[in-house]
Design an enzyme around this catalytic site. Sequence first.
Site, short mmCIF file in Angstrom:
data_model
loop_
_atom_site.label_atom_id
_atom_site.label_comp_id
_atom_site.label_asym_id
_atom_site.label_seq_id
_atom_site.Cartn_x
_atom_site.Cartn_y
_atom_site.Cartn_z
N HIS A 177 -20.85 -26.90 31.42
CA HIS A 177 -22.26 -26.84 31.80
C HIS A 177 -23.19 -27.15 30.65
CE1 HIS A 177 -19.87 -24.42 34.59
NE2 HIS A 177 -20.71 -24.85 35.51
N GLU B 54 -17.22 -22.01 24.14
CA GLU B 54 -16.03 -21.24 23.76
C GLU B 54 -15.39 -21.76 22.48
OE1 GLU B 54 -14.91 -21.16 28.29
OE2 GLU B 54 -13.34 -20.20 27.13
#
Length: 93
Positions: free
Chosen positions: A54, A72
């Site tokens: 995203h 991440e």
Amino acid sequence: MADLLSDEEIEAQCPDDWSRDGDEIVRTYEFDDYLRGVNFAQMVGEIAESQFHHPEIVIRYEEVEIRLTSHEAGGITEDDIEMAELIESERGE
Ligand SMILES: C[C@H](O)[C@H](O)[C@H]1CNC2=NC(N)=NC(=O)C2=N1
């Protein structure tokens, strides 16, 4: 989770018209009117959902800024490059 790309890999793989800004790759698209930009943002959102990756999307008058990074991994990965390429192919540029 994809591995972080090196500076050289980012330079080599970043699509035309996209630029690196720290831990992100970014492009601002211009439109003839506000709602065309809104519709483009919707399309980008659908790609993001399909990829489960995203971007930050900023909708302004007659332009939309897309920023991609891999949260991440803590930087720019192949996932970001792939998303930019998918957005480019949808935009038709
Ligand atoms: C839990 C984590 O947010 C998810 O695995 C996905 C969702 N979308 C994402 N989007 C982006 N840009 N980076 C991520 O690391 C990421 N992770």
